[in-house]
Design a protein around this motif. Structure first.
Motif, PDB file in Angstrom:
ATOM      1  N   LEU B 152       0.894  -0.944  -0.012  1.00 42.03           N
ATOM      2  CA  LEU B 152      -0.069   0.082   0.081  1.00 42.03           C
ATOM      3  C   LEU B 152       0.915   1.282   0.082  1.00 42.03           C
ATOM      4  O   LEU B 152       0.627   2.123  -0.680  1.00 42.03           O
ATOM      5  CB  LEU B 152      -0.854   0.047   1.148  1.00 42.03           C
ATOM      6  N   PRO B 153       1.975   1.404   0.858  1.00 39.86           N
ATOM      7  CA  PRO B 153       2.904   2.505   0.788  1.00 39.86           C
ATOM      8  C   PRO B 153       3.394   2.842  -0.554  1.00 39.86           C
ATOM      9  O   PRO B 153       3.270   4.218  -1.002  1.00 39.86           O
ATOM     10  CB  PRO B 153       3.733   2.216   1.757  1.00 39.86           C
ATOM     11  N   ILE B 154       3.714   1.910  -1.280  1.00 33.26           N
ATOM     12  CA  ILE B 154       4.393   2.211  -2.536  1.00 33.26           C
ATOM     13  C   ILE B 154       3.556   3.046  -3.692  1.00 33.26           C
ATOM     14  O   ILE B 154       3.745   4.248  -3.726  1.00 33.26           O
ATOM     15  CB  ILE B 154       5.092   1.029  -3.446  1.00 33.26           C
ATOM     16  N   PRO B 155       2.507   2.545  -3.925  1.00 29.19           N
ATOM     17  CA  PRO B 155       1.456   3.350  -4.917  1.00 29.19           C
ATOM     18  C   PRO B 155       1.027   4.690  -4.431  1.00 29.19           C
ATOM     19  O   PRO B 155       0.817   5.638  -5.028  1.00 29.19           O
ATOM     20  CB  PRO B 155       0.346   2.478  -5.312  1.00 29.19           C
ATOM     21  N   SER B 156       0.823   4.716  -3.045  1.00 32.52           N
ATOM     22  CA  SER B 156       0.451   5.966  -2.294  1.00 32.52           C
ATOM     23  C   SER B 156       1.496   6.877  -2.386  1.00 32.52           C
ATOM     24  O   SER B 156       1.158   7.901  -2.789  1.00 32.52           O
ATOM     25  CB  SER B 156       0.140   5.576  -0.719  1.00 32.52           C
ATOM     26  N   LEU B 157       2.709   6.627  -2.032  1.00 31.77           N
ATOM     27  CA  LEU B 157       3.672   7.541  -2.196  1.00 31.77           C
ATOM     28  C   LEU B 157       3.982   8.098  -3.541  1.00 31.77           C
ATOM     29  O   LEU B 157       4.064   9.303  -3.823  1.00 31.77           O
ATOM     30  CB  LEU B 157       5.094   6.928  -1.557  1.00 31.77           C
ATOM     31  N   VAL B 158       3.769   7.141  -4.362  1.00 29.34           N
ATOM     32  CA  VAL B 158       4.028   7.708  -5.760  1.00 29.34           C
ATOM     33  C   VAL B 158       2.947   8.590  -6.645  1.00 29.34           C
ATOM     34  O   VAL B 158       3.027   9.608  -6.995  1.00 29.34           O
ATOM     35  CB  VAL B 158       4.140   6.393  -6.771  1.00 29.34           C
ATOM     36  N   PHE B 173      -6.977   8.929   3.420  1.00 32.64           N
ATOM     37  CA  PHE B 173      -7.439   8.530   2.108  1.00 32.64           C
ATOM     38  C   PHE B 173      -7.629   7.229   1.751  1.00 32.64           C
ATOM     39  O   PHE B 173      -8.086   6.819   1.109  1.00 32.64           O
ATOM     40  CB  PHE B 173      -6.919   9.321   1.050  1.00 32.64           C
ATOM     41  N   GLN B 174      -6.590   6.423   2.471  1.00 34.73           N
ATOM     42  CA  GLN B 174      -6.626   5.092   2.262  1.00 34.73           C
ATOM     43  C   GLN B 174      -7.581   4.149   3.022  1.00 34.73           C
ATOM     44  O   GLN B 174      -8.416   3.442   2.549  1.00 34.73           O
ATOM     45  CB  GLN B 174      -5.297   4.314   2.767  1.00 34.73           C
ATOM     46  N   ASP B 175      -8.149   4.751   3.935  1.00 33.55           N
ATOM     47  CA  ASP B 175      -9.243   4.192   4.819  1.00 33.55           C
ATOM     48  C   ASP B 175     -10.508   4.424   4.288  1.00 33.55           C
ATOM     49  O   ASP B 175     -11.481   3.553   4.146  1.00 33.55           O
ATOM     50  CB  ASP B 175      -9.274   4.693   6.354  1.00 33.55           C
ATOM     51  N   ASN B 176     -10.458   5.694   3.859  1.00 28.89           N
ATOM     52  CA  ASN B 176     -11.858   6.354   3.178  1.00 28.89           C
ATOM     53  C   ASN B 176     -12.006   5.506   1.767  1.00 28.89           C
ATOM     54  O   ASN B 176     -13.062   4.995   1.456  1.00 28.89           O
ATOM     55  CB  ASN B 176     -12.112   7.772   2.888  1.00 28.89           C
ATOM     56  N   GLY B 245      -5.166   5.606  -8.259  1.00 25.44           N
ATOM     57  CA  GLY B 245      -3.687   5.533  -8.181  1.00 25.44           C
ATOM     58  C   GLY B 245      -3.115   4.654  -7.333  1.00 25.44           C
ATOM     59  O   GLY B 245      -1.969   4.079  -7.359  1.00 25.44           O
ATOM     60  N   HIS B 246      -3.852   4.479  -6.023  1.00 26.14           N
ATOM     61  CA  HIS B 246      -3.310   3.630  -5.212  1.00 26.14           C
ATOM     62  C   HIS B 246      -3.838   2.280  -4.804  1.00 26.14           C
ATOM     63  O   HIS B 246      -3.111   1.437  -4.607  1.00 26.14           O
ATOM     64  CB  HIS B 246      -2.839   4.558  -3.948  1.00 26.14           C
TER      65      HIS B 246
END
Ligand code: HEM
Ligand code: SF4
Lengths: 84, 408
Positions: B152-158, B173-176, B245-246
């Motif tokens: 999850l961190p990789i595409p979120s950071l990008v 934004f991940q939880d929602n 995107g994530h």
């Protein structure tokens, strides 16, 4: 082989560039541009692949090439509901 | 009749199968067996949805590409006949649910950062993100949840970097997003989640209107300043990009890793290669094999379409599930086998036609970096629980695993 491109149909997926870098590029907005209108025979396979994967089908090959590409995708005859 | 000799005649009943169907617990990577049966029977068939409506299900690759490439279908949920995913609809999400010419006008406002050269320029940044996260993994004790610690961190950071969204706000934004993709969320829950992220992104766009920076949010804000978009349209577009995107790529990373762990011969090929072409080919094959966008692309017919001996009437709904198109034996030999050496580039995991995934060059590059790095750096990577204990996302519009306990 002659390739045509209808830029106003392009959806900027970039797939043609991945398939045939020597023939296609993209402008600043990602819209495809043609580097080579008449790619040589050594590029035939790459260009066929580009045509097959192009989402919006704006890449127009000469008629013969199009036929070859369509065959490779393998259209299936329509049949009744239980045709296997 | 000749037909009876050709094979078993389907039962003469008027029962229309319910959609969606369930996967078989023992084959978490394969499409529901009932879908494969429908594919073997016909390229098009009617199914029944939760609300009693009976849209067409398009089962085969050739017909799916033809319909997705046809201008006589609409992706707008307000078009009569559009097959709704759930009672709570899911709401409109910018241009993914619009038709041309408005779709094209909006999509083109966001294409620039996804051009191949721009994406390639981001590769070293992505490599660094991946390397740093693996360093962190290796510094701590196993087992860890690969979803939370890596996938999850990789595409979120990008996507944060590309849009210009502060990564510090990722939990929000991940939880929602999880609420938005959960099939069982109520209308209220889904609307509330959308409002929270929307309000947040609307605020960021307001900031960029005042102080533009070098990011995609600023160029979207620039369209608002130029009068080409309302603030609301700009916010929706940002929401679509952040969301798509994530959540998608994260699922490909975790589910792809699990699929490779279950296919050690394929994992070994990937681990031992230094050839970027082999890695790129593995990415295409895993996209074909896993089909995380498994809820089916949805369309409504706006003018009659004749295809495969059927007429899709204006006002009919259409569902196109890539998970069976990508397992169509007419197109992919031995389709249920994961074979990273096959040429899978023609898969429809990113869709087809005008809505074909905008982020695909970015998703491909991220997955190439991940699959090309993780198994080399942690060659002893293994599952830290039984496969039966892995929780698959049967309850989400985007498939994957809720968590992936791994150790090394
Ligand atoms: C492996 C990861 C991904 C998969 C499997 C995937 C899949 C898809 C699919 C199947 C569609 C078509 C939907 C339809 O036809 O109704 C789509 C559209 C879209 N995707 Fe992706 N996607 C991925 C990653 C991304 C990323 C990283 C982004 C980045 C922002 C993104 C942004 C979009 C957008 C904006 C659309 C809408 C395009 C349009 O309507 O014109 N996707 N994606
Ligand atoms: S493959 Fe087709 S749609 Fe995609 S960039 Fe090339 S020309 Fe445009």
């Amino acid at each position: 082989m002659k390739v045509e491109l209808e830029a106003d149909k392009c959806v900027a997926s970039g797939q043609c560039v991945l398939a045939a870098m020597d023939v296609f590029d993209q402008d600043d907005d990602g819209i495809a541009i043609l580097l080579e209108e008449k790619p040589g025979p050594e590029l035939l396979d790459d260009v066929k692949e580009a045509i097959a994967v192009c989402a919006a089908r704006p890449v127009r090959p000469a008629a013969a090439l199009q036929a070859a590409a369509v065959q490779r995708v393998g259209a299936r005859p329509a049949g009744p509901a239980h045709h296997v | 009749m000749a037909d009876t000799l050709a094979g078993p005649v389907p039962e003469a009943t008027d029962t229309v199968p319910e959609f969606p169907m369930s996967r078989e617990a023992r084959c978490p990577f394969d499409p529901p067996p009932a879908l494969k049966d429908l594919q073997a029977e016909a390229p098009l068939t009617k199914v029944r949805l939760w609300d009693g409506s009976e849209p067409w299900l398009v089962t085969r690759y050739t017909e799916q590409r033809a319909i997705l490439g046809d201008a006589r279908v609409s992706a707008d949920i307000d078009t009569p006949g559009y097959p709704n995913k759930a009672a709570s609809g899911g709401g409109k999400l910018s241009f993914i649910m619009m038709d041309d010419p408005e779709h094209a006008r909006l999509r083109r406002m966001a294409t620039a950062p996804f051009a191949i050269k721009r994406v390639e320029a981001m590769r070293p940044t992505v490599q660094k993100i991946v390397d740093d996260l693996i360093d962190d993994l290796l510094a701590g004790p196993g087992p860890v949840d690969l979803v939370d610690a890596f996938a999850l961190p990789i595409p979120s950071l990008v996507i944060c970097e590309l849009l210009g969204v502060p990564y510090d706000d990722h939990a929000m934004f991940q939880d929602n997003t999880k609420t938005m993709v959960r099939t069982t969320s109520t209308t209220e829950e889904r609307n509330a989640a959308t409002r929270v992220i929307g309000g947040y992104l609307g605020g960021l766009i307001g900031q960029r209107l005042a102080e533009p920076q070098d990011d995609l949010l600023s160029s979207i804000a620039g369209r608002v300043a130029a009068g080409e978009l309302t603030h609301g349209q700009a916010t929706e577009m940002a929401l679509l990009l952040l969301f798509a995107g994530h959540e998608t790529t994260a699922n490909m990373i975790a589910l792809g890793t699990l699929a490779l762990l279950q296919n050690p011969d394929q994992l070994a090929l990937l681990r031992e290669t230094d050839d970027p072409k082999v890695v790129a080919s593995a990415v295409e094959e895993l996209l074909r094999y896993l089909n995380i966008a498994h809820e089916g692309k949805r369309r409504a017919v706006t003018e009659d379409i004749e295809i495969a001996g059927q007429v899709l009437k204006a006002g009919d709904g259409v569902i196109l599930v890539n998970e069976i198109a990508n397992r169509d034996p007419e197109v992919f030999a031995d389709p249920d086998k994961l074979d990273i050496t096959r040429d899978a580039r023609r898969h429809v995991a990113f869709g087809f036609g005008i809505h074909q995934c905008l982020g695909q060059p970015l998703a491909r590059m991220e997955l190439q970096v991940v699959y090309g790095t993780l198994y080399k750096r942690i060659p002893t990577l293994k599952l830290a629980c039984a496969l039966e204990d892995v929780k698959f996302k049967h309850d989400a519009f985007i498939y994957g695993v809720h968590g992936l306990p791994v150790t090394w």
